[in-house]
Design a protein around this motif. Structure first.
Motif, short mmCIF file in Angstrom:
data_model
loop_
_atom_site.label_atom_id
_atom_site.label_comp_id
_atom_site.label_asym_id
_atom_site.label_seq_id
_atom_site.Cartn_x
_atom_site.Cartn_y
_atom_site.Cartn_z
N SER A 1 60.08 70.77 118.25
CA SER A 1 61.10 70.29 117.32
C SER A 1 61.84 69.09 117.89
O SER A 1 62.11 69.03 119.09
CB SER A 1 62.12 71.41 117.05
N PRO A 2 62.20 68.12 117.04
CA PRO A 2 63.00 67.00 117.53
C PRO A 2 64.36 67.44 118.05
O PRO A 2 64.97 66.74 118.85
CB PRO A 2 63.14 66.09 116.29
N CYS A 3 64.82 68.61 117.60
CA CYS A 3 66.12 69.11 118.06
C CYS A 3 66.09 69.49 119.54
O CYS A 3 67.14 69.73 120.14
CB CYS A 3 66.57 70.30 117.22
N LEU A 4 64.90 69.57 120.13
CA LEU A 4 64.77 69.87 121.54
C LEU A 4 64.82 68.61 122.40
O LEU A 4 64.70 68.68 123.63
CB LEU A 4 63.46 70.61 121.81
N LEU A 5 65.01 67.45 121.75
CA LEU A 5 65.06 66.19 122.48
C LEU A 5 66.19 66.22 123.49
O LEU A 5 67.32 66.58 123.20
CB LEU A 5 65.28 65.04 121.49
N GLU A 6 65.87 65.82 124.72
CA GLU A 6 66.85 65.78 125.79
C GLU A 6 66.88 64.39 126.40
O GLU A 6 65.90 63.66 126.37
CB GLU A 6 66.52 66.81 126.88
N VAL B 1 72.63 63.91 122.82
CA VAL B 1 71.78 63.41 121.75
C VAL B 1 71.94 64.32 120.54
O VAL B 1 71.73 65.53 120.63
CB VAL B 1 70.30 63.37 122.18
N CYS B 2 72.35 63.74 119.43
CA CYS B 2 72.44 64.46 118.16
C CYS B 2 71.23 64.08 117.33
O CYS B 2 70.97 62.90 117.11
CB CYS B 2 73.74 64.09 117.44
N VAL B 3 70.48 65.07 116.87
CA VAL B 3 69.29 64.82 116.07
C VAL B 3 69.59 65.18 114.61
O VAL B 3 70.02 66.28 114.31
CB VAL B 3 68.08 65.62 116.57
N VAL B 4 69.38 64.22 113.73
CA VAL B 4 69.50 64.43 112.30
C VAL B 4 68.10 64.32 111.71
O VAL B 4 67.44 63.29 111.86
CB VAL B 4 70.41 63.36 111.65
N GLU B 5 67.64 65.39 111.09
CA GLU B 5 66.30 65.38 110.52
C GLU B 5 66.34 64.96 109.06
O GLU B 5 67.12 65.50 108.27
CB GLU B 5 65.64 66.75 110.66
N ASP B 6 65.51 63.99 108.70
CA ASP B 6 65.39 63.57 107.31
C ASP B 6 64.38 64.48 106.64
O ASP B 6 63.19 64.44 106.95
CB ASP B 6 64.94 62.11 107.24
#
Length: 218
Positions: A35-40, A46-51
């Motif tokens: 998941s992009p939310c696991l980006l570190e 880092v705040c991930v906003v998924e479109d």
């Protein structure tokens, strides 16, 4: 920074570690494992906003990021804030944000961008209309005066949305060309040229821009 997770994203974030206090990644058509939310990222939140909407629309991605930044500013009680909008294939030089911000806020400008053509003078544009290509907005790296509320026109799906922001900014206080801090743009037009769909969209976007402004941006 809109991104589908290309490896270059990590280099971009690393180049900003000492320049910003928050990173917003607008994740779209994500290509990395997990998941992009696991980006570190080392040293930066880092705040991930998924479109979640279908179809590629960079103006929509920019707006998702700008809206998120505005909410963060509201939570912090900020009345002024700057937003650096960047492609994920950019590497920013040291001092980019500080220089763009300082020069922009010394003027009436609501947008500032680096001179990518080696120019030596600062230019404040206050009239919408074409300028020499050497003075055109660097659509892959530009700074906005956050409290001015600038947003992208989502009818410009893939092309000329940066010019629309530039011209709109000129009408709201100015768009500032700042010399001496060029960014490295590593993969210009690679995604566009690789996709017949996106390549076709550029022509439609140009027609939309001309219908709105009455003239091509370049």
């Amino acid at each position: 920074m809109p991104s589908n997770g290309r490896p270059m994203l990590d280099d971009l974030i690393a180049s900003l570690v000492d320049q910003v206090y928050d990173v917003i990644v607008v994740a779209n058509t994500w290509e990395r494992d997990g998941s992009p939310c696991l980006l570190e990222s080392a040293g930066l939140p880092v705040c991930v906003v998924e479109d979640e909407r279908e179809g590629r629309n960079i103006s929509r991605w920019w707006n998702l990021g700008l809206d998120t930044v505005a909410r963060h500013a509201g939570w912090l009680g900020d009345t002024e804030w700057d937003v650096l909008v960047v492609n994920d294939d950019v590497v920013c030089p040291p001092g980019l944000v500080e220089t763009l911000s300082g020069r922009m806020r010394a003027t009436t400008a609501v947008c500032a961008y680096p001179d990518q053509a080696g120019g030596q003078r600062e230019i404040l544009h206050t009239q919408a209309g074409p300028v020499p290509l050497s003075q055109r907005i660097a659509g892959y790296a530009f700074l906005l005066r956050g409290e001015a509320g600038m947003r992208a026109d989502e009818s410009l799906v893939w092309w000329a949305g940066d010019d629309d922001i530039d011209w709109s900014a000129r009408q709201q206080g100015g768009a500032l060309l700042v010399p001496g801090i060029p960014v490295e743009h590593r993969a210009p037009d690679v995604q566009t040229n690789a996709s017949p769909v996106l390549s076709a969209q550029t022509a439609r976007d140009m027609d939309t821009f001309v219908a709105k402004w009455g003239v091509r941006p370049w």
